[in-house]
Design a protein around this motif. Structure first.
Motif, PDB file in Angstrom:
ATOM      1  N   PRO A 171       1.853  16.830   2.708  1.00 60.00           N
ATOM      2  CA  PRO A 171       1.250  17.468   3.883  1.00 60.00           C
ATOM      3  C   PRO A 171       2.143  18.616   4.367  1.00 60.00           C
ATOM      4  N   TRP A 172       1.515  19.703   4.856  1.00 63.48           N
ATOM      5  CA  TRP A 172       2.287  20.828   5.359  1.00 63.48           C
ATOM      6  C   TRP A 172       1.603  21.424   6.585  1.00 63.48           C
ATOM      7  N   ALA A 173       2.400  22.095   7.411  1.00 63.61           N
ATOM      8  CA  ALA A 173       1.892  22.804   8.577  1.00 63.61           C
ATOM      9  C   ALA A 173       2.727  24.065   8.743  1.00 63.61           C
ATOM     10  N   GLN A 174       2.046  25.175   9.016  1.00 63.23           N
ATOM     11  CA  GLN A 174       2.713  26.456   9.208  1.00 63.23           C
ATOM     12  C   GLN A 174       1.954  27.195  10.308  1.00 63.23           C
ATOM     13  N   GLY A 175       2.544  27.234  11.482  1.00 62.19           N
ATOM     14  CA  GLY A 175       1.849  27.831  12.624  1.00 62.19           C
ATOM     15  C   GLY A 175       0.606  27.038  12.955  1.00 62.19           C
ATOM     16  N   ASP A 176      -0.539  27.717  13.008  1.00 65.90           N
ATOM     17  CA  ASP A 176      -1.792  27.019  13.319  1.00 65.90           C
ATOM     18  C   ASP A 176      -2.544  26.575  12.066  1.00 65.90           C
ATOM     19  N   ARG A 177      -1.905  26.725  10.909  1.00 62.29           N
ATOM     20  CA  ARG A 177      -2.520  26.306   9.635  1.00 62.29           C
ATOM     21  C   ARG A 177      -1.851  25.034   9.135  1.00 62.29           C
ATOM     22  N   SER A 178      -2.629  24.210   8.456  1.00 64.25           N
ATOM     23  CA  SER A 178      -2.079  22.996   7.850  1.00 64.25           C
ATOM     24  C   SER A 178      -2.935  22.598   6.657  1.00 64.25           C
ATOM     25  N   GLY A 179      -2.394  21.742   5.821  1.00 61.74           N
ATOM     26  CA  GLY A 179      -3.135  21.301   4.649  1.00 61.74           C
ATOM     27  C   GLY A 179      -2.328  20.303   3.854  1.00 61.74           C
ATOM     28  N   VAL A 180      -2.741  20.110   2.616  1.00 68.62           N
ATOM     29  CA  VAL A 180      -2.062  19.201   1.703  1.00 68.62           C
ATOM     30  C   VAL A 180      -1.849  19.937   0.390  1.00 68.62           C
ATOM     31  N   ALA A 181      -0.611  19.933  -0.091  1.00 75.51           N
ATOM     32  CA  ALA A 181      -0.288  20.489  -1.400  1.00 75.51           C
ATOM     33  C   ALA A 181      -0.169  19.334  -2.378  1.00 75.51           C
ATOM     34  N   TYR A 182      -0.576  19.550  -3.611  1.00 76.82           N
ATOM     35  CA  TYR A 182      -0.489  18.515  -4.637  1.00 76.82           C
ATOM     36  C   TYR A 182       0.507  18.956  -5.696  1.00 76.82           C
ATOM     37  N   ARG A 183       1.328  18.005  -6.117  1.00 77.60           N
ATOM     38  CA  ARG A 183       2.368  18.279  -7.114  1.00 77.60           C
ATOM     39  C   ARG A 183       2.369  17.130  -8.115  1.00 77.60           C
TER      40      ARG A 183
END
Length: 113
Positions: A81-93
């Protein structure tokens, strides 16, 4: 935080040929901090009994000879999970992505131009 994903009962299909990850500002190839290998992104469809989802999965090192529509094996898939300012999401690795018929640990052979 990295969250391990249980992929038992999930089938994966390659939906786009692997592409190297690049820095948006400089265009430089992004490198994995731990291994020093270039980062690649593969778009896959994850299918199980409840339906499907399209994921963009990052892997260190070239994932091999993947073709669109081919089944792939994904080893040690994690969600970040990630958040940057008003954006967020999920990265897959993943530790690796390979064609189902390729032996574990297989890497493509590079030849000179």
């Amino acid at each position: 935080m990295k969250l391990m994903i249980n992929t038992d009962g999930v089938s994966f299909l390659c939906t786009r040929i692997a592409e190297q990850r690049t820095d948006r500002d400089t265009g430089a190839v992004r490198m994995d901090r731990e291994t020093g290998l270039p980062l690649w992104q593969v778009q896959v469809a994850a299918l199980d009994a409840s339906g499907g989802e399209v994921l963009a999965v990052t892997v260190a090192g070239e994932p091999g000879n993947l073709t669109t529509g081919s089944p792939v094996a994904i080893e040690r898939l994690v969600a970040i999970p990630w958040a940057q300012g008003d954006r967020s999401g999920v990265a897959y690795r993943a530790a690796s992505i390979r064609a189902v018929n390729a032996p574990a640990g297989a890497r493509p052979v590079k030849t000179g131009d």
